[in-house]
Design an enzyme around this catalytic site. Sequence first.
Site, mmCIF file in Angstrom:
data_model
loop_
_atom_site.group_PDB
_atom_site.id
_atom_site.type_symbol
_atom_site.label_atom_id
_atom_site.label_comp_id
_atom_site.label_asym_id
_atom_site.label_seq_id
_atom_site.Cartn_x
_atom_site.Cartn_y
_atom_site.Cartn_z
ATOM 1 N N CYS A 72 0.093 3.758 2.955
ATOM 2 C CA CYS A 72 0.457 3.160 4.120
ATOM 3 C C CYS A 72 2.124 3.504 4.460
ATOM 4 O O CYS A 72 2.565 4.064 5.381
ATOM 5 C CB CYS A 72 0.421 1.735 4.138
ATOM 6 S SG CYS A 72 -1.161 1.221 4.072
ATOM 7 N N CYS A 93 0.917 -1.132 0.019
ATOM 8 C CA CYS A 93 0.071 -0.073 0.041
ATOM 9 C C CYS A 93 0.748 1.361 -0.195
ATOM 10 O O CYS A 93 1.575 1.369 0.874
ATOM 11 C CB CYS A 93 -0.807 -0.089 1.070
ATOM 12 S SG CYS A 93 -1.675 1.290 1.672
#
Length: 105
Positions: free
Chosen positions: A33, A30
């Site tokens: 993230c 991600c």
Amino acid sequence: MAKVINGNEFVNEVENTKGVVVVDFFADWCGPCKMLAPVFEGVSNNMGDKAKFFKIDVDESRNIAQKYKIAAVPTMIIFKDGVPVENLAGFMPEQNIVSKVKAYL
């Protein structure tokens, strides 16, 4: 420093803990993230012992992610005395995270 925990540690460190705990649900693949990771670390370091900070890899701990209905990563959940009190989805600047956490201290 925010520690990556698993299912057993989650029960002990989050669900059975008094006080404020912030959990960052993330995935290695991600992009947002990865952007949030240093910000989350900064908040963890700056807030010291006022709150606990942990990370959960949603691919490694699917059962926890499902239990808390994590539909997108990154998602942070603020827990107060073992109960989720607020979900924060997506990337957030450090000052926003700090103000959200301070509201529950």
